[in-house]
Design a protein around this motif. Structure first.
Motif, PDB file in Angstrom:
ATOM      1  N   LEU A  90     102.274  10.660 -47.509  1.00  0.00           N
ATOM      2  CA  LEU A  90     102.608   9.281 -47.825  1.00  0.00           C
ATOM      3  C   LEU A  90     101.156   8.315 -47.540  1.00  0.00           C
ATOM      4  CD1 LEU A  90     104.242   6.969 -48.488  1.00  0.00           C
ATOM      5  CD2 LEU A  90     104.544   6.561 -46.175  1.00  0.00           C
ATOM      6  N   SER A  91     100.177   8.700 -46.425  1.00  0.00           N
ATOM      7  CA  SER A  91      99.171   8.035 -46.248  1.00  0.00           C
ATOM      8  C   SER A  91      98.112   8.097 -47.057  1.00  0.00           C
ATOM      9  CB  SER A  91      98.734   8.368 -44.642  1.00  0.00           C
ATOM     10  OG  SER A  91      98.440   9.724 -44.626  1.00  0.00           O
ATOM     11  N   ASN A  92      97.838   9.657 -47.582  1.00  0.00           N
ATOM     12  CA  ASN A  92      96.964  10.002 -48.524  1.00  0.00           C
ATOM     13  C   ASN A  92      97.281   9.319 -49.888  1.00  0.00           C
ATOM     14  OD1 ASN A  92      94.709  12.062 -47.773  1.00  0.00           O
ATOM     15  ND2 ASN A  92      96.591  12.428 -46.586  1.00  0.00           N
ATOM     16  N   TRP A  93      98.601   9.190 -50.314  1.00  0.00           N
ATOM     17  CA  TRP A  93      98.983   8.668 -51.378  1.00  0.00           C
ATOM     18  C   TRP A  93      98.646   7.279 -51.559  1.00  0.00           C
ATOM     19  CZ3 TRP A  93     103.157   5.099 -52.817  1.00  0.00           C
ATOM     20  CH2 TRP A  93     103.588   4.852 -54.068  1.00  0.00           C
ATOM     21  N   VAL A  94      98.934   6.281 -50.349  1.00  0.00           N
ATOM     22  CA  VAL A  94      98.653   5.014 -50.101  1.00  0.00           C
ATOM     23  C   VAL A  94      97.125   4.747 -50.292  1.00  0.00           C
ATOM     24  CG1 VAL A  94      98.474   3.304 -48.654  1.00  0.00           C
ATOM     25  CG2 VAL A  94     100.525   4.475 -48.614  1.00  0.00           C
ATOM     26  N   ASN A  95      96.168   5.489 -49.649  1.00  0.00           N
ATOM     27  CA  ASN A  95      94.851   5.272 -50.103  1.00  0.00           C
ATOM     28  C   ASN A  95      94.481   5.644 -51.367  1.00  0.00           C
ATOM     29  OD1 ASN A  95      94.253   4.804 -47.141  1.00  0.00           O
ATOM     30  ND2 ASN A  95      94.283   6.838 -46.753  1.00  0.00           N
ATOM     31  N   TYR A  96      94.851   6.778 -51.848  1.00  0.00           N
ATOM     32  CA  TYR A  96      94.425   7.174 -53.273  1.00  0.00           C
ATOM     33  C   TYR A  96      94.871   6.151 -54.202  1.00  0.00           C
ATOM     34  CZ  TYR A  96      95.143   9.791 -57.839  1.00  0.00           C
ATOM     35  OH  TYR A  96      95.043  10.529 -59.011  1.00  0.00           O
ATOM     36  N   HIS A  97      95.686   5.268 -54.001  1.00  0.00           N
ATOM     37  CA  HIS A  97      95.973   4.096 -54.995  1.00  0.00           C
ATOM     38  C   HIS A  97      95.459   2.899 -54.480  1.00  0.00           C
ATOM     39  CE1 HIS A  97      98.951   6.051 -57.933  1.00  0.00           C
ATOM     40  NE2 HIS A  97      99.056   6.684 -56.807  1.00  0.00           N
ATOM     41  N   GLY A  98      94.954   2.924 -53.297  1.00  0.00           N
ATOM     42  CA  GLY A  98      94.251   1.521 -52.711  1.00  0.00           C
ATOM     43  C   GLY A  98      95.258   0.472 -52.208  1.00  0.00           C
ATOM     44  N   PHE A  99      96.458   0.695 -51.743  1.00  0.00           N
ATOM     45  CA  PHE A  99      97.431  -0.245 -51.689  1.00  0.00           C
ATOM     46  C   PHE A  99      96.983  -0.793 -50.285  1.00  0.00           C
ATOM     47  CE2 PHE A  99     100.609   2.806 -53.751  1.00  0.00           C
ATOM     48  CZ  PHE A  99     100.490   2.203 -54.932  1.00  0.00           C
ATOM     49  N   SER A 100      96.277  -0.323 -49.498  1.00  0.00           N
ATOM     50  CA  SER A 100      95.740  -0.937 -48.327  1.00  0.00           C
ATOM     51  C   SER A 100      94.510  -1.546 -48.157  1.00  0.00           C
ATOM     52  CB  SER A 100      95.894   0.336 -46.939  1.00  0.00           C
ATOM     53  OG  SER A 100      94.994   1.160 -47.356  1.00  0.00           O
ATOM     54  N   TYR A 101      93.990  -1.728 -49.275  1.00  0.00           N
ATOM     55  CA  TYR A 101      92.600  -2.172 -49.713  1.00  0.00           C
ATOM     56  C   TYR A 101      92.436  -3.521 -49.322  1.00  0.00           C
ATOM     57  CZ  TYR A 101      88.093  -3.607 -51.836  1.00  0.00           C
ATOM     58  OH  TYR A 101      87.033  -3.926 -52.214  1.00  0.00           O
TER      59      TYR A 101
END
Length: 245
Positions: free
Chosen positions: A159-170
């Motif tokens: 999940l954390s890598n998926w979030v970073n992959y899509h830049g949701f936490s940017y």
């Protein structure tokens, strides 16, 4: 008589010679002593200079320790002052026990929705807060997170890598107030549901969103099966429940 005179002369010469020798020895000894004293003085001056430098360094170190001690005492006084502070209820956000959410049972709950006061918007504009129904997320999951590329050992890692992959936490802390991840893990079913909660969007309609990420385990590796989404709405939800007003 002559013999006695000569003997006397010889005696005088012998005494004179001894006197000169003694004077020479005395002078040489005096010079040696003076040289020795000068060397001792130089050594003492050198030792005094060394001790003076050591004393200066020690004083400098003591000054530094004194400043550190003063700063520590100041911090200690501040901590003691905080301990003496009496808090009142107005300094806390209080959630009644009967309405407090159980995050274990409701991992998709947005805490901002509970602790924020939206009464002004309701009173002035008639806005009623709400959230849409779950719907299929229209984004692309991404091949690194699908079953054909199942390299993730835990659902949290996936999940954390998926979030970073899509830049949701940017934009966390700039464009939005909060980005939170939660994982509800079912060990028996070898399934897990991840929740990506975003809140505080700078929009006059959509306040936030929750993505529900369905994850499965295969050969001790995790992959994403599907993603759903719903929105929090500032001004209410449309009649069909799919969109914010």
């Amino acid at each position: 008589m002559l013999k006695t005179f000569i003997t006397g002369i010889i005696l005088i010469l012998i005494l004179a010679g001894c006197s000169v020798a003694e004077t020479t020895n005395t002078n040489e000894n005096g010079e040696d002593a003076t040289t020795s004293l000068k060397e001792q003085v130089k050594d003492l001056e050198k030792e005094l200079d060394t001790q003076s430098k050591t004393l200066a360094e020690t004083k400098k170190e003591l000054d530094k320790q004194s400043r550190t001690l003063a700063e520590t005492e100041k911090k200690l006084e501040e901590l003691k002052s905080n301990e003496d502070h009496v808090y009142n209820e107005e300094e806390f956000i209080i959630i009644p026990r009967e309405t407090a959410p159980n995050i274990r049972n409701n991992p998709d709950v947005q805490l901002w929705e509970i602790v924020s006061d939206f009464s002004l918007g309701y009173e002035l504009m008639g806005y009623v807060r709400g959230e849409t129904k779950w719907r299929e997320w229209d984004g692309v999951i991404g091949e690194p997170f699908m079953s054909m590329n199942n390299n993730w050992e835990t659902p949290g890692q996936l999940l954390s890598n998926w979030v970073n992959y899509h830049g949701f936490s940017y934009e966390n802390g700039t464009g939005v107030l909060e980005v939170t991840m939660r994982v509800d893990y079912d060990d028996e079913q070898k399934r897990a549901t991840g929740y990506v909660l975003i809140y505080g969007i700078g929009d006059d309609s959509v306040a936030g969103s929750v993505k529900k990420v369905i994850m499965n385990q295969e050969n001790d590796r995790w992959y994403i099966e599907n993603v759903l989404i719903r929105n929090q709405c500032y001004r209410g939800v449309g009649e069909d429940g799919d969109l914010c007003l």
